[in-house]
Design a protein around this motif. Structure first.
Motif, PDB file in Angstrom:
ATOM      1  N   LEU A   1       0.835  -1.244   0.107  1.00 16.95           N
ATOM      2  CA  LEU A   1       0.190  -0.063   0.105  1.00 16.95           C
ATOM      3  C   LEU A   1       0.841   1.178  -0.072  1.00 16.95           C
ATOM      4  CD1 LEU A   1      -2.787   1.342  -0.060  1.00 16.95           C
ATOM      5  CD2 LEU A   1      -2.498   1.142   2.382  1.00 16.95           C
ATOM      6  N   ALA A   2       1.911   1.364   0.686  1.00 12.56           N
ATOM      7  CA  ALA A   2       2.836   2.519   0.692  1.00 12.56           C
ATOM      8  C   ALA A   2       3.249   2.767  -0.541  1.00 12.56           C
ATOM      9  CB  ALA A   2       3.852   2.350   2.025  1.00 12.56           C
ATOM     10  N   GLU A   3       3.871   1.682  -0.980  1.00 10.27           N
ATOM     11  CA  GLU A   3       4.476   1.800  -2.706  1.00 10.27           C
ATOM     12  C   GLU A   3       3.218   2.353  -3.589  1.00 10.27           C
ATOM     13  OE1 GLU A   3       5.676  -2.228  -3.041  1.00 10.27           O
ATOM     14  OE2 GLU A   3       7.869  -1.512  -2.478  1.00 10.27           O
ATOM     15  N   GLN A   4       1.982   1.905  -3.409  1.00 13.83           N
ATOM     16  CA  GLN A   4       1.024   2.217  -4.251  1.00 13.83           C
ATOM     17  C   GLN A   4       0.771   3.864  -3.983  1.00 13.83           C
ATOM     18  OE1 GLN A   4      -2.165  -0.404  -3.363  1.00 13.83           O
ATOM     19  NE2 GLN A   4      -1.163  -1.923  -4.792  1.00 13.83           N
TER      20      GLN A   4
ATOM     21  N   HIS B   1       3.470   5.875  -5.657  1.00  9.68           N
ATOM     22  CA  HIS B   1       3.479   6.008  -7.059  1.00  9.68           C
ATOM     23  C   HIS B   1       2.457   6.933  -7.503  1.00  9.68           C
ATOM     24  CE1 HIS B   1       3.479   4.292 -11.142  1.00  9.68           C
ATOM     25  NE2 HIS B   1       2.156   4.345 -11.038  1.00  9.68           N
ATOM     26  N   CYS B   2       1.079   6.863  -6.746  1.00 11.44           N
ATOM     27  CA  CYS B   2       0.048   7.768  -7.253  1.00 11.44           C
ATOM     28  C   CYS B   2       0.675   9.241  -6.869  1.00 11.44           C
ATOM     29  CB  CYS B   2      -1.125   7.472  -6.461  1.00 11.44           C
ATOM     30  SG  CYS B   2      -1.803   6.161  -7.064  1.00 11.44           S
ATOM     31  N   ALA B   3       1.020   9.529  -5.812  1.00 17.43           N
ATOM     32  CA  ALA B   3       1.648  10.729  -5.405  1.00 17.43           C
ATOM     33  C   ALA B   3       2.705  11.365  -6.439  1.00 17.43           C
ATOM     34  CB  ALA B   3       2.483  10.737  -3.803  1.00 17.43           C
ATOM     35  N   ALA B   4       3.517  10.411  -6.920  1.00 19.37           N
ATOM     36  CA  ALA B   4       4.381  10.732  -7.817  1.00 19.37           C
ATOM     37  C   ALA B   4       3.752  11.426  -9.208  1.00 19.37           C
ATOM     38  CB  ALA B   4       5.615   9.820  -8.262  1.00 19.37           C
TER      39      ALA B   4
ATOM     40  N   ASN C   1       0.190  11.699   0.937  1.00 22.85           N
ATOM     41  CA  ASN C   1      -1.179  12.102   1.433  1.00 22.85           C
ATOM     42  C   ASN C   1      -1.476  13.452   0.901  1.00 22.85           C
ATOM     43  OD1 ASN C   1      -0.328   9.822   3.551  1.00 22.85           O
ATOM     44  ND2 ASN C   1      -2.589   9.695   2.906  1.00 22.85           N
ATOM     45  N   LEU C   2      -0.297  14.281   1.055  1.00 23.41           N
ATOM     46  CA  LEU C   2      -0.585  15.798   0.700  1.00 23.41           C
ATOM     47  C   LEU C   2      -0.710  16.074  -0.609  1.00 23.41           C
ATOM     48  CD1 LEU C   2      -0.738  18.585   1.882  1.00 23.41           C
ATOM     49  CD2 LEU C   2       1.736  18.680   1.976  1.00 23.41           C
TER      50      LEU C   2
END
Length: 91
Positions: free
Chosen positions: A3-6, A9-12, A52-53
């Motif tokens: 989950l942390a990697e996902q 990835h989304c944040a990037a 998250n930000l």
């Protein structure tokens, strides 16, 4: 993928899309040459909260009242310093 990697990835990806706060943050980081650790310290949060930000919707800087409201809501949600977030968003 964990989950942390996902999330990372989304944040990037959000950092390359103008509709996300990540885009505004990325511009600030480039301008000021900040690492994630320095940025997190400026905001008063752990670096792990940056993903998250970055996934928050962009702050609507075109209208002062909406901008102030967006900053207040996002800062409360993330737990960061609203004044620091305002500095970052407004450049």
């Amino acid at each position: 993928m964990a989950l942390a990697e996902q999330l990372a990835h989304c944040a990037a990806r959000a950092s390359n899309r103008p509709t996300f706060l990540g885009y505004q943050i990325a511009a600030y980081q480039r301008t000021h040459g900040l690492t994630d650790e320095l940025l997190a310290a400026e905001l008063g949060i752990l670096p792990e909260r940056l993903a998250n930000l970055r996934l928050c919707g962009r702050v609507r800087v075109e209208d002062a009242a909406q901008c102030a409201d967006d900053i207040r809501v996002i800062a409360a949600h993330i737990g960061c310093d609203p004044r620091a977030l305002a500095r970052i968003v407004l450049g």
